[in-house]
Scaffold this motif. Sequence first.
Motif, PDB file in Angstrom:
ATOM      1  N   GLY A 256       7.465  -1.640   2.010  1.00 45.06           N
ATOM      2  CA  GLY A 256       6.253  -2.033   2.743  1.00 45.06           C
ATOM      3  C   GLY A 256       6.316  -2.579   3.828  1.00 45.06           C
ATOM      4  N   PRO A 257       5.278  -3.180   4.452  1.00 41.74           N
ATOM      5  CA  PRO A 257       5.359  -3.798   5.906  1.00 41.74           C
ATOM      6  C   PRO A 257       6.149  -5.006   5.912  1.00 41.74           C
ATOM      7  N   TYR A 258       6.390  -5.711   4.744  1.00 35.03           N
ATOM      8  CA  TYR A 258       7.076  -6.953   4.843  1.00 35.03           C
ATOM      9  C   TYR A 258       8.811  -6.703   4.307  1.00 35.03           C
ATOM     10  N   ALA A 259       9.035  -5.555   4.172  1.00 33.46           N
ATOM     11  CA  ALA A 259      10.489  -5.425   3.675  1.00 33.46           C
ATOM     12  C   ALA A 259      11.442  -6.164   4.647  1.00 33.46           C
ATOM     13  N   GLY A 260      12.243  -6.860   3.751  1.00 30.96           N
ATOM     14  CA  GLY A 260      13.391  -7.398   4.084  1.00 30.96           C
ATOM     15  C   GLY A 260      13.018  -8.937   4.681  1.00 30.96           C
ATOM     16  N   ARG A 261      11.650  -9.311   4.365  1.00 35.72           N
ATOM     17  CA  ARG A 261      10.986 -10.568   4.557  1.00 35.72           C
ATOM     18  C   ARG A 261      10.978 -11.436   3.413  1.00 35.72           C
TER      19      ARG A 261
ATOM     20  N   GLU B 102       5.522  -8.049 -11.755  1.00 34.68           N
ATOM     21  CA  GLU B 102       6.836  -7.473 -11.294  1.00 34.68           C
ATOM     22  C   GLU B 102       6.752  -6.334 -10.109  1.00 34.68           C
ATOM     23  N   ASP B 103       5.436  -5.793 -10.074  1.00 31.08           N
ATOM     24  CA  ASP B 103       5.367  -4.652  -8.995  1.00 31.08           C
ATOM     25  C   ASP B 103       4.776  -5.529  -7.692  1.00 31.08           C
ATOM     26  N   ARG B 104       4.470  -6.883  -7.772  1.00 36.02           N
ATOM     27  CA  ARG B 104       4.153  -7.510  -6.744  1.00 36.02           C
ATOM     28  C   ARG B 104       2.611  -7.189  -6.095  1.00 36.02           C
ATOM     29  N   LYS B 105       1.998  -6.508  -7.025  1.00 35.24           N
ATOM     30  CA  LYS B 105       0.698  -6.253  -6.484  1.00 35.24           C
ATOM     31  C   LYS B 105      -0.293  -7.427  -6.782  1.00 35.24           C
ATOM     32  N   TYR B 106      -0.045  -8.251  -7.836  1.00 33.88           N
ATOM     33  CA  TYR B 106      -0.886  -9.309  -8.186  1.00 33.88           C
ATOM     34  C   TYR B 106      -0.177 -10.586  -8.485  1.00 33.88           C
ATOM     35  N   VAL B 107      -1.042 -11.743  -8.161  1.00 37.96           N
ATOM     36  CA  VAL B 107      -0.463 -13.069  -8.501  1.00 37.96           C
ATOM     37  C   VAL B 107      -1.526 -13.534  -9.776  1.00 37.96           C
ATOM     38  N   VAL B 108      -0.729 -14.108 -10.746  1.00 39.60           N
ATOM     39  CA  VAL B 108      -1.537 -14.655 -11.674  1.00 39.60           C
ATOM     40  C   VAL B 108      -1.431 -16.020 -11.669  1.00 39.60           C
ATOM     41  N   PHE B 109      -2.555 -16.922 -11.652  1.00 41.13           N
ATOM     42  CA  PHE B 109      -2.612 -18.364 -11.391  1.00 41.13           C
ATOM     43  C   PHE B 109      -3.390 -19.007 -12.377  1.00 41.13           C
ATOM     44  N   ASN B 110      -3.175 -20.289 -12.462  1.00 40.45           N
ATOM     45  CA  ASN B 110      -4.158 -21.036 -13.177  1.00 40.45           C
ATOM     46  C   ASN B 110      -4.728 -22.209 -12.012  1.00 40.45           C
TER      47      ASN B 110
ATOM     48  N   TYR C 221      -6.445 -16.584 -13.410  1.00 41.14           N
ATOM     49  CA  TYR C 221      -7.184 -16.001 -12.216  1.00 41.14           C
ATOM     50  C   TYR C 221      -6.073 -14.787 -12.016  1.00 41.14           C
ATOM     51  N   VAL C 222      -6.652 -13.523 -11.370  1.00 37.94           N
ATOM     52  CA  VAL C 222      -5.613 -12.597 -11.184  1.00 37.94           C
ATOM     53  C   VAL C 222      -6.137 -12.251  -9.745  1.00 37.94           C
ATOM     54  N   VAL C 223      -5.350 -12.277  -8.738  1.00 40.90           N
ATOM     55  CA  VAL C 223      -5.278 -12.298  -7.146  1.00 40.90           C
ATOM     56  C   VAL C 223      -4.774 -10.987  -6.812  1.00 40.90           C
ATOM     57  N   ASP C 224      -5.388 -10.119  -6.284  1.00 41.01           N
ATOM     58  CA  ASP C 224      -4.817  -8.893  -5.416  1.00 41.01           C
ATOM     59  C   ASP C 224      -4.055  -9.532  -4.187  1.00 41.01           C
ATOM     60  N   VAL C 225      -2.667  -9.097  -4.122  1.00 42.50           N
ATOM     61  CA  VAL C 225      -2.114  -9.476  -3.144  1.00 42.50           C
ATOM     62  C   VAL C 225      -1.656  -8.484  -2.480  1.00 42.50           C
ATOM     63  N   GLN C 226      -1.955  -7.158  -2.606  1.00 39.50           N
ATOM     64  CA  GLN C 226      -1.296  -6.007  -1.897  1.00 39.50           C
ATOM     65  C   GLN C 226      -1.470  -6.093  -0.394  1.00 39.50           C
ATOM     66  N   ASP C 227      -2.326  -6.633   0.097  1.00 39.55           N
ATOM     67  CA  ASP C 227      -2.484  -6.936   1.504  1.00 39.55           C
ATOM     68  C   ASP C 227      -2.196  -8.406   1.554  1.00 39.55           C
ATOM     69  N   LEU C 228      -1.051  -8.717   2.028  1.00 40.16           N
ATOM     70  CA  LEU C 228      -0.647 -10.186   2.113  1.00 40.16           C
ATOM     71  C   LEU C 228      -1.540 -11.113   3.181  1.00 40.16           C
TER      72      LEU C 228
END
Length: 454
Positions: free
Chosen positions: A147-152, A200-208, A224-231
Amino acid sequence: RRYAIIGLDETTAFVDITEPRSPVIVADIPDASSIWSDIKVYRQYAYNGNETGGGIQVLDMTQIDPPTRTVTLVGTFNETGINTTHTIALNEESGFMYLNGARDLVGGRNFIAVDLSDPRHPSFAGEWLGSGATSTHDSQVVTYHTGPYAGREIAFLYAGDALRILDVTDKSNMLLLSTLPDADSPYPTLGYNHQGWLTEDRKYVVFNDEFDEFSGLVSRTTTYVVDVQDLLNPTIATTFGHPTGCWIDHDEHVKGRRVYQAQYTAGVRVLDITAPLNPSEVAYFDTHPENNAQDFGGVWGVYPFFPMRVVIASDIERGLFVLCDQRDRPLPGFTVDANPVACGSPLRFDASSSTHCNPTGSVSSYEWDFDYDGTTFDTNAAGISTTHRYPSSGVFRAALRVTDGLGVQEFMLLDITVECTIPAVSQRGALAMFAALVAIGLGVMLRRRQSAGV
């Protein structure tokens, strides 16, 4: 071998859980008296921080295996005056450690990057002083490959007043990418954004959120489940409200399709996120059976990242729990004499630590594939122990398949590094540390827990 590391009031304890029904304390290192500490592992070193003082301890675990059984304090990181930290994050891929809520003798320093290229002698690499009303409480830092952040290198900061996403590739110029909440992404039940983990697919963050329950912002314990596909634009995609109560939640980690949660008086809770936008609870183990009150007792930390289905939890009042995920299945486990190993040298594989999650069950057969391709299991040997020689260098995935009396099979995998020239200092073994979760080892009673790390 496999170890749990647990912070106590005045020491850090190292517990051998290779035989999960019989955990054994093998070493302890004195530490500043504190009700908070956090420990992370990189190669053969553990790094221990607390909120009392004295900097970050550097602990050498090279000799933790039998027969030596020693852990040595070899140094302290206090460069630029760092005195305490609330928690520690570590990106093993990049070789950097991050101190969350770090402080010096004057005051807050927030989020600090530490270079572990020489793991025995950590060095200051940079810091982000942050923004907002509170300092960073916890974080997860990962390296992107697509994706756009490859190597970051990207950091997810749980900072009390917000979730912040940073690009930390350049340690001298860490860049804030986004904040939740912001004008376009509401977070109406914000109490204290506490801790979370990427799927593990880095599409979502699960937080409390640690304060939303007792502040009356929610009526059920909420994940809470957060969509992080667009950082640049994280958004809350869904929430899971626990159907049976409104206790306080603390930490969580994602392994595969499961979220393992430390939820204070409600113990260890496990969510299935096969469908991430529709989580469901599938298991629990209650270490605090007295009640599920809204107070800060019970489980503070949970760790599921062993190469088999062992889960460890640290309870404030009751110490270390060694648990088995999925009680009606066998639990494979094995050790090797050395890892890395020299080309052509005999390497002994020992599966005597295998057991069954159900106390009435047993393992009836053991099979070995010394170069498992992830698809076809080729039986190269059978029996509880065996020896194999790898003729060439490389990384080989060894697999153990165990079968119980009912024909149920389970696997354990371990990467074996084979070198034609062995370095002077090698890593030994594997370092670490539900229908219903079942306790399989409760033999270690430790004084008040600070925080578990493996």
